[in-house]
Design an enzyme around this catalytic site. Structure first.
Site, PDB file in Angstrom:
ATOM      1  N   TYR A  91       0.481  -1.417  -0.344  1.00  0.00           N
ATOM      2  CA  TYR A  91       0.239  -0.015   0.108  1.00  0.00           C
ATOM      3  C   TYR A  91       0.387   1.311  -0.232  1.00  0.00           C
ATOM      4  CZ  TYR A  91      -4.317   2.555   1.025  1.00  0.00           C
ATOM      5  OH  TYR A  91      -5.202   3.404   1.032  1.00  0.00           O
ATOM      6  N   ASN A 151     -15.134   3.089  -0.243  1.00  0.00           N
ATOM      7  CA  ASN A 151     -15.752   2.869  -1.214  1.00  0.00           C
ATOM      8  C   ASN A 151     -17.013   3.643  -1.982  1.00  0.00           C
ATOM      9  OD1 ASN A 151     -14.351   0.552  -2.306  1.00  0.00           O
ATOM     10  ND2 ASN A 151     -15.479  -1.137  -1.116  1.00  0.00           N
ATOM     11  N   SER A 166     -17.221  -5.597  -8.491  1.00  0.00           N
ATOM     12  CA  SER A 166     -16.922  -5.024  -7.242  1.00  0.00           C
ATOM     13  C   SER A 166     -17.381  -4.502  -6.403  1.00  0.00           C
ATOM     14  CB  SER A 166     -15.473  -4.460  -7.509  1.00  0.00           C
ATOM     15  OG  SER A 166     -15.278  -3.141  -7.908  1.00  0.00           O
ATOM     16  N   ARG A 181     -15.195 -10.636 -15.707  1.00  0.00           N
ATOM     17  CA  ARG A 181     -14.107 -11.559 -16.066  1.00  0.00           C
ATOM     18  C   ARG A 181     -15.392 -12.964 -16.195  1.00  0.00           C
ATOM     19  NH1 ARG A 181      -9.547 -12.447 -11.385  1.00  0.00           N
ATOM     20  NH2 ARG A 181     -11.699 -11.649 -10.168  1.00  0.00           N
ATOM     21  N   TYR A 208      -8.268   3.349  -9.543  1.00  0.00           N
ATOM     22  CA  TYR A 208      -8.149   3.297  -8.367  1.00  0.00           C
ATOM     23  C   TYR A 208      -7.414   2.075  -7.936  1.00  0.00           C
ATOM     24  CZ  TYR A 208     -12.513   1.295  -8.492  1.00  0.00           C
ATOM     25  OH  TYR A 208     -12.705  -0.381  -8.296  1.00  0.00           O
ATOM     26  N   GLY A 209      -6.544   0.550  -8.284  1.00  0.00           N
ATOM     27  CA  GLY A 209      -7.234  -0.673  -8.195  1.00  0.00           C
ATOM     28  C   GLY A 209      -5.707  -0.923  -9.400  1.00  0.00           C
ATOM     29  N   MET A 216      -5.491  -4.980  -9.212  1.00  0.00           N
ATOM     30  CA  MET A 216      -6.088  -6.378  -8.869  1.00  0.00           C
ATOM     31  C   MET A 216      -5.093  -7.313  -9.665  1.00  0.00           C
ATOM     32  SD  MET A 216      -9.931  -5.810 -10.035  1.00  0.00           S
ATOM     33  CE  MET A 216     -10.446  -8.177  -9.877  1.00  0.00           C
ATOM     34  N   PHE A 237      -6.242   7.633  -8.588  1.00  0.00           N
ATOM     35  CA  PHE A 237      -6.912   8.567  -7.762  1.00  0.00           C
ATOM     36  C   PHE A 237      -6.945   7.688  -6.292  1.00  0.00           C
ATOM     37  CE2 PHE A 237     -10.936   8.596  -5.137  1.00  0.00           C
ATOM     38  CZ  PHE A 237     -10.858  10.274  -4.652  1.00  0.00           C
TER      39      PHE A 237
END
Length: 328
Positions: free
Chosen positions: A52, A126, A153, A175, A240-241, A243, A265
């Site tokens: 992180y 979230n 998500s 997916r 923002y992710g 994965m 972000f």
């Protein structure tokens, strides 16, 4: 009191453990909060893995989001200057995966009476991120189109629900094609399975050849690259992710000749730098929508703190209908 701790960075199911610690006492300007429920977010698990953007000094207590009740006030916190004993709050900036936390009174967010604990425990990370990206950052207008990767998500589902209220269209990616019907029922304009469909081609088809006004991206790699290529000229993609853990390969020609903007972000950065009045206005708006039931935040399962290892495995399982929470 019970607390979820880790002494080294690594896989959450390997390094997290339950520890008995002394119950804290609030200092000047603080409140003692008895936490009831806590959420398990991807950011929590990235932090435990040491990946992180902001890492604690070890050993550390895990968790960033939860809801509880004020049990005791420290010196200088009283009538008119802070929360009342017995009031429900969300403590910001304090580890949440423990039974008690001492928090600066100014860092406590009051929870509306109409908001259930199961919603309040996941009301900040979230929902506020989804609101900021769609309304404040992309500035999506009525009739506009946003492409959302990993639309199944928790955040993707919130964006879809916001689209019903604010009038923009969501093209989501999944997916597994089996998720498509569920997201369409939630309010998505269209859902594309990246396993067997051409993402860019489908977005262009759905937008009359123009492309999406913006994109909200959490996957990276080939999916992130396809999302960027599906943007309209002048479009913005917010990342923002991570994965997949893979970089996003974007052609320089698209950046130049389509004037694309691709940037990250991070909610923690916004919370740290936004003016106080702006932060409070956004949180009030989002909490109001949650309290009114305009946004549904389903819960997949609630685990006791003692079952932390099972809980983090469940939190990363695919196809969950809602958030995994920690109780106790």
């Amino acid at each position: 009191m019970r607390s979820i701790r880790y002494e080294r960075f690594g896989e959450p199911s390997d390094v997290l453990f339950l520890e008995e610690r002394e119950k804290p006492r609030p200092g000047p300007g603080e409140a003692l909060v008895r936490l009831r429920l806590r959420s398990i977010n991807p950011a929590d698990l990235l932090q435990v893995r040491g990946l992180y953007g902001q890492l604690p000094q070890l050993p550390a207590t895990a968790g960033m989001e939860g809801v509880g009740v004020v049990e005791e006030l420290g010196e200088g916190v009283g009538e008119g200057t802070g929360p009342a004993v017995g009031s429900r709050v969300m403590p910001l900036g304090s580890p949440a995966w423990q039974e008690y936390a001492c928090v600066k009174a100014a860092a406590l967010l009051p929870i509306p009476d109409a908001m259930p604990d199961r919603v309040a425990a996941q009301a900040f990370v979230n929902p506020v991120t989804a609101w900021l990206m769609t309304v404040e950052e992309l500035k999506l207008k009525q009739g506009g189109t946003v492409l959302v990767t990993a639309a199944g998500s928790a955040l993707g589902r919130i964006v879809i629900q916001l689209s019903r209220r604010l009038g923009f269209k969501v093209i989501g990616t999944v997916r597994r094609a089996a998720q498509a019907d569920e997201l369409m029922a939630l309010g998505a304009h269209a859902v594309v399975s990246t396993a067997d469909e051409d993402l860019r081609g489908r977005v262009l088809e759905l937008t009359g050849g123009r492309g999406a006004d913006g994109a909200i991206e959490a996957v990276g790699g080939a999916v992130g690259a396809a999302a960027a290529s599906a943007l309209a000229p002048g479009g913005t993609m917010l990342v923002y992710g991570l994965m997949s853990g893979e970089p996003i390969p974007v052609p320089v020609s698209d950046m130049i000749f389509k004037s694309l903007r691709i940037r990250g972000f991070w909610l923690a950065d916004w919370a740290r730098t936004a003016p106080e009045d702006v932060r409070r206005a956004v949180i009030s708006e989002v909490f109001g929508l949650l309290a009114q039931g305009e946004i549904d935040l389903p819960v997949s399962a609630v685990y006791d703190l003692a079952d932390i290892r099972d809980a983090v495995v469940a939190a990363e399982s695919s196809g969950r209908p809602g958030k995994v929470l920690l109780g106790g």
